[in-house]
Motif scaffolding. Structure first.
Motif, PDB file in Angstrom:
ATOM      1  N   GLY A 143      -3.093  -8.492   2.433  1.00 38.62           N
ATOM      2  CA  GLY A 143      -2.492  -7.787   1.293  1.00 38.62           C
ATOM      3  C   GLY A 143      -3.438  -6.736   0.753  1.00 38.62           C
ATOM      4  O   GLY A 143      -4.508  -6.483   1.301  1.00 38.62           O
ATOM      5  N   GLY A 144      -3.034  -6.105  -0.358  1.00 34.52           N
ATOM      6  CA  GLY A 144      -3.927  -5.194  -1.075  1.00 34.52           C
ATOM      7  C   GLY A 144      -3.715  -3.723  -0.806  1.00 34.52           C
ATOM      8  O   GLY A 144      -4.325  -2.865  -1.442  1.00 34.52           O
ATOM      9  N   LEU A 145      -2.848  -3.387   0.177  1.00 25.67           N
ATOM     10  CA  LEU A 145      -2.638  -1.975   0.520  1.00 25.67           C
ATOM     11  C   LEU A 145      -2.151  -1.174  -0.699  1.00 25.67           C
ATOM     12  O   LEU A 145      -1.279  -1.612  -1.425  1.00 25.67           O
ATOM     13  CB  LEU A 145      -1.595  -1.862   1.637  1.00 25.67           C
ATOM     14  N   GLY A 146      -2.713  -0.005  -0.894  1.00 29.08           N
ATOM     15  CA  GLY A 146      -2.237   0.906  -1.936  1.00 29.08           C
ATOM     16  C   GLY A 146      -2.699   0.534  -3.330  1.00 29.08           C
ATOM     17  O   GLY A 146      -3.688  -0.162  -3.454  1.00 29.08           O
ATOM     18  N   PRO A 147      -1.990   0.980  -4.398  1.00 28.77           N
ATOM     19  CA  PRO A 147      -0.734   1.726  -4.376  1.00 28.77           C
ATOM     20  C   PRO A 147      -0.809   3.109  -3.719  1.00 28.77           C
ATOM     21  O   PRO A 147       0.200   3.635  -3.282  1.00 28.77           O
ATOM     22  CB  PRO A 147      -0.374   1.859  -5.863  1.00 28.77           C
ATOM     23  N   ILE A 148      -2.017   3.713  -3.648  1.00 29.48           N
ATOM     24  CA  ILE A 148      -2.108   4.957  -2.878  1.00 29.48           C
ATOM     25  C   ILE A 148      -3.104   4.737  -1.737  1.00 29.48           C
ATOM     26  O   ILE A 148      -4.066   3.985  -1.880  1.00 29.48           O
ATOM     27  CB  ILE A 148      -2.509   6.174  -3.749  1.00 29.48           C
ATOM     28  N   MET A 178      -7.404   2.893   2.707  1.00 22.79           N
ATOM     29  CA  MET A 178      -6.291   1.953   2.681  1.00 22.79           C
ATOM     30  C   MET A 178      -5.954   1.416   1.280  1.00 22.79           C
ATOM     31  O   MET A 178      -4.974   0.682   1.116  1.00 22.79           O
ATOM     32  CB  MET A 178      -6.604   0.799   3.651  1.00 22.79           C
ATOM     33  N   GLY A 179      -6.753   1.743   0.280  1.00 27.91           N
ATOM     34  CA  GLY A 179      -6.466   1.287  -1.081  1.00 27.91           C
ATOM     35  C   GLY A 179      -6.749  -0.193  -1.291  1.00 27.91           C
ATOM     36  O   GLY A 179      -6.132  -0.835  -2.140  1.00 27.91           O
ATOM     37  N   ILE A 180      -7.695  -0.751  -0.510  1.00 25.57           N
ATOM     38  CA  ILE A 180      -7.993  -2.184  -0.593  1.00 25.57           C
ATOM     39  C   ILE A 180      -9.368  -2.404  -1.222  1.00 25.57           C
ATOM     40  O   ILE A 180     -10.378  -1.927  -0.709  1.00 25.57           O
ATOM     41  CB  ILE A 180      -7.922  -2.829   0.809  1.00 25.57           C
ATOM     42  N   THR A 181      -9.387  -3.137  -2.343  1.00 19.54           N
ATOM     43  CA  THR A 181     -10.639  -3.343  -3.075  1.00 19.54           C
ATOM     44  C   THR A 181     -11.400  -4.540  -2.519  1.00 19.54           C
ATOM     45  O   THR A 181     -10.816  -5.484  -1.994  1.00 19.54           O
ATOM     46  CB  THR A 181     -10.358  -3.584  -4.569  1.00 19.54           C
ATOM     47  N   HIS A 215     -12.463  -1.329  -7.670  1.00 18.42           N
ATOM     48  CA  HIS A 215     -11.376  -0.592  -8.329  1.00 18.42           C
ATOM     49  C   HIS A 215     -10.597   0.247  -7.337  1.00 18.42           C
ATOM     50  O   HIS A 215     -11.167   1.080  -6.629  1.00 18.42           O
ATOM     51  CB  HIS A 215     -11.926   0.307  -9.436  1.00 18.42           C
ATOM     52  N   ASP A 216      -9.266   0.043  -7.307  1.00 18.94           N
ATOM     53  CA  ASP A 216      -8.384   0.818  -6.424  1.00 18.94           C
ATOM     54  C   ASP A 216      -8.610   2.319  -6.632  1.00 18.94           C
ATOM     55  O   ASP A 216      -8.971   2.730  -7.730  1.00 18.94           O
ATOM     56  CB  ASP A 216      -6.908   0.512  -6.776  1.00 18.94           C
ATOM     57  N   PRO A 217      -8.334   3.138  -5.603  1.00 21.96           N
ATOM     58  CA  PRO A 217      -8.445   4.592  -5.812  1.00 21.96           C
ATOM     59  C   PRO A 217      -7.521   5.072  -6.935  1.00 21.96           C
ATOM     60  O   PRO A 217      -7.748   6.129  -7.520  1.00 21.96           O
ATOM     61  CB  PRO A 217      -8.029   5.197  -4.465  1.00 21.96           C
ATOM     62  N   PRO A 220     -11.147  -8.351  -6.690  1.00 26.69           N
ATOM     63  CA  PRO A 220     -11.032  -7.667  -5.404  1.00 26.69           C
ATOM     64  C   PRO A 220      -9.947  -8.270  -4.504  1.00 26.69           C
ATOM     65  O   PRO A 220      -9.663  -9.453  -4.551  1.00 26.69           O
ATOM     66  CB  PRO A 220     -12.405  -7.856  -4.776  1.00 26.69           C
ATOM     67  N   GLU A 221      -9.346  -7.402  -3.684  1.00 29.49           N
ATOM     68  CA  GLU A 221      -8.218  -7.813  -2.848  1.00 29.49           C
ATOM     69  C   GLU A 221      -8.660  -8.455  -1.528  1.00 29.49           C
ATOM     70  O   GLU A 221      -7.895  -9.183  -0.909  1.00 29.49           O
ATOM     71  CB  GLU A 221      -7.305  -6.602  -2.597  1.00 29.49           C
ATOM     72  N   ILE A 222      -9.872  -8.153  -1.078  1.00 28.43           N
ATOM     73  CA  ILE A 222     -10.456  -8.886   0.061  1.00 28.43           C
ATOM     74  C   ILE A 222     -11.882  -9.298  -0.306  1.00 28.43           C
ATOM     75  O   ILE A 222     -12.491  -8.699  -1.188  1.00 28.43           O
ATOM     76  CB  ILE A 222     -10.473  -8.063   1.378  1.00 28.43           C
TER      77      ILE A 222
HETATM   78 CA   LIG Z   1      -4.999  -2.132  -3.619  1.00 28.23          CA
END
Ligand SMILES: [Ca+2]
Ligand code: HEC
Ligand code: HEC
Ligand SMILES: [Ca+2]
Ligand SMILES: [Ca+2]
Length: 461
Positions: free
Chosen positions: A88-93, A276-279, A285-287, A301-303
């Motif tokens: 998971g974690g892709l995006g939002p941008i 990829m927008g993955i923290t 922090h996401d882009p 964090p997402e990973i």
């Molecule tokens: Ca993300």
């Protein structure tokens, strides 16, 4: 006396160039190359197929092979929008949803012919810092990289496209050539984008052999730097120094087209985030953080660090394809020409690695990377006019040339240089300017037969 000297010099230089143009005996232009070295030392693999860049280094232990396979899965997986129990974690941008989407089969990305999806090209942006000419600052509302894609219901930052310009040239023997130069354009901005922002478009490079480059000592790299060109060969070579997110300090840069990353762990951390927008713990922090696209989810964090480590390990532990047809006399002659016309001043053909900080199988290997990992001014034609760390807008890091001859076998294309503009190896050479101008001019003065032999050599490594 003086006149005799001048005449002698002229005669000698005529003999020199005639000898070169006629390509006489193999010994005339130097000693035979040292063929006792394998491209990647003990990590070398015999591979000529489309999977040539996907073979693990053969000298790893069982545990390392297991880590490599786990990293492989992460590298090829398509990540999805959160919440998701896995990947998971892709995006939002983001730019693309998988590492392998850009680094195709671990090789470089093709130059995008359709502008609907720019594939493996991304755009870095920044503003000049008015208080410090050596510095840049992130673009408000955009940061340092443009995310051209977004998850459902979110607007991407901007669109990247290009207008192609064609430049004609002629070699000494009258052979005409045309180079294609993409002028990149950002448009469809989600909010104001300052007109004086600087942009650098970069294409995804191959990712094998990188653990070996990481194992080259700083001392070894710096021994070739000659920032003030004290030996007057027209080639300076500077090291980049960049901020390291993990140690919170400034360190030597060696990865990326401008040597703007210190090591593969940091490179991977940044790729997950900006591409990829993955923290992850070091970049939490996401882009989209504090931008209009922010999803305000507190899931970062997402990973975890282990996931980053495995994906980084994949790029540290791929085998390097062996130099092929080494004993072919035309290839040997081409290799001598490579040295003779000065390509080797930057594309260093032999280096011995030191102790890798983590993995012994990368240590003390005699390798042929054809890079010095230093920055060189490559002239106006290649300039992006955007500083990156200590690299200025004219400088690029010498890319390794190992595996270059397998680019089309692996990726079905032969695009080269930082934005993929060169349509074959020869065009890549013809783009060389600045510190490499002299070497490029020598190439254009070679006879057709000699040019072919040099290219044959490059296609064999
Ligand atoms: Ca993300
Ligand atoms: C949108 C395309 C894209 C995606 C997705 C992407 N990369 Fe890259 N990668 C690039 C580009 C472009 C560069 C060169 C960047 C530069 O010059 O600053 C690069 C550079 C690298 C390098 C350094 C190579 C070298 O020779 O210096 C590594 C290692 C790497 N990427 C690994 C990864 C990993 C791991 C992932 C997935 C987590 C990933 N990349 C995802 C485009 C991408
Ligand atoms: C002054 C240093 C220097 C010299 C001399 C030099 N190069 Fe390069 N070379 C570079 C740099 C830096 C790049 C990357 C430029 C860019 O991407 O804009 C490069 C890129 C290349 C590429 C494309 C690689 C890729 O992965 O995209 C090829 C092929 C190449 N050089 C071959 C040669 C040959 C052959 C010679 C001799 C005629 C030569 N170079 C001389 C520094 C040099
Ligand atoms: Ca951004
Ligand atoms: Ca020098």
């Amino acid at each position: 006396m003086l006149n005799i000297k001048v005449v002698t010099v002229i005669i000698l230089s005529i003999i020199g160039s005639v000898g070169l143009l006629n390509s006489c005996s193999y010994d005339e232009i130097g000693n035979s190359p040292d063929h006792s070295i394998s491209a990647g030392g003990a990590t070398t693999v015999d591979a000529v197929f489309s999977n040539a860049f996907q073979i693990p280094a053969p000298n790893m232990d069982e545990n390392q092979n297991l880590m490599h396979r786990k990293g492989d899965v992460l590298f090829e997986s398509i990540f999805v929008t959160p919440p998701s129990p896995v990947l998971g974690g892709l995006g939002p941008i983001f730019v693309q949803n998988s590492c392998a989407n850009c680094h195709k089969k671990n090789g470089s990305a093709a130059f995008p012919l359709s502008m609907i999806d720019m594939g493996g090209i991304l755009a870095r942006v920044s503003l000049p810092d008015p208080s410090n000419p050596d510095n840049t600052i992130p673009v408000p509302g955009y940061g340092t990289q443009i995310q051209t894609k977004s998850t459902f219901g979110i607007i991407p930052e901007a669109k990247l496209s290009y207008l192609m310009e064609y430049i004609n040239g002629t070699m000494e023997d009258g052979t005409k050539y045309t180079l294609a130069k993409p002028n990149f354009i950002l448009s469809d901005f989600y909010t104001d984008f300052p007109a004086h922002a600087q942009m650098s478009a970069r294409i995804a490079p191959p990712i094998f052999g990188l653990g070996l480059l990481e194992a080259i000592s700083e001392k070894n790299i710096l021994s070739r730097a000659d920032p003030d060109d004290i030996n007057h060969d027209g080639i300076s070579g500077r090291a980049n120094y960049v901020y390291d997110i993990r140690t919170n300090s400034v360190r030597l840069g060696r990865f990326g087209w401008k040597a703007n990353q210190t090591d593969l762990y940091n490179q991977t951390t940044q790729a997950f985030l900006e591409d990829m927008g993955i923290t992850s713990p070091y970049l939490p922090h996401d882009p989209a953080f504090r931008q209009l696209q922010d999803d305000k989810k507190v899931d970062d964090p997402e990973i975890d660090n282990e996931t980053v480590r495995l994906a980084a390990f994949y790029t540290q532990s791929l085998g390097v394809p062996a130099h092929r047809d080494k004993d072919n006399p035309d290839i040997i002659y081409g290799e001598k020409l490579f040295h003779y016309i000065g390509c080797q001043s930057c594309h260093v053909s032999s280096i011995t690695t030191s102790q890798h900080p983590e993995y012994d199988f990368l240590s003390n290997q005699k390798i042929q990377p054809y890079t010095d990992l230093l920055l060189h001014d490559m002239g106006e034609g290649l300039a992006d006019h955007r500083p990156d760390g200590k690299a200025n807008g004219f400088e690029w890091r010498t890319p390794p040339l190992w595996g270059i001859g397998l680019t089309d076998v692996v990726g079905g294309h032969s695009n080269f240089l930082h934005d993929g503009r060169a349509r074959n190896i020869e065009e890549a050479i013809l783009w060389h300017g600045g510190e490499a101008e002299k070497s490029k001019v020598q190439y254009t003065k070679l006879s057709k037969r000699d040019r072919e032999k040099l290219l044959l050599f490059l296609r064999s490594i």
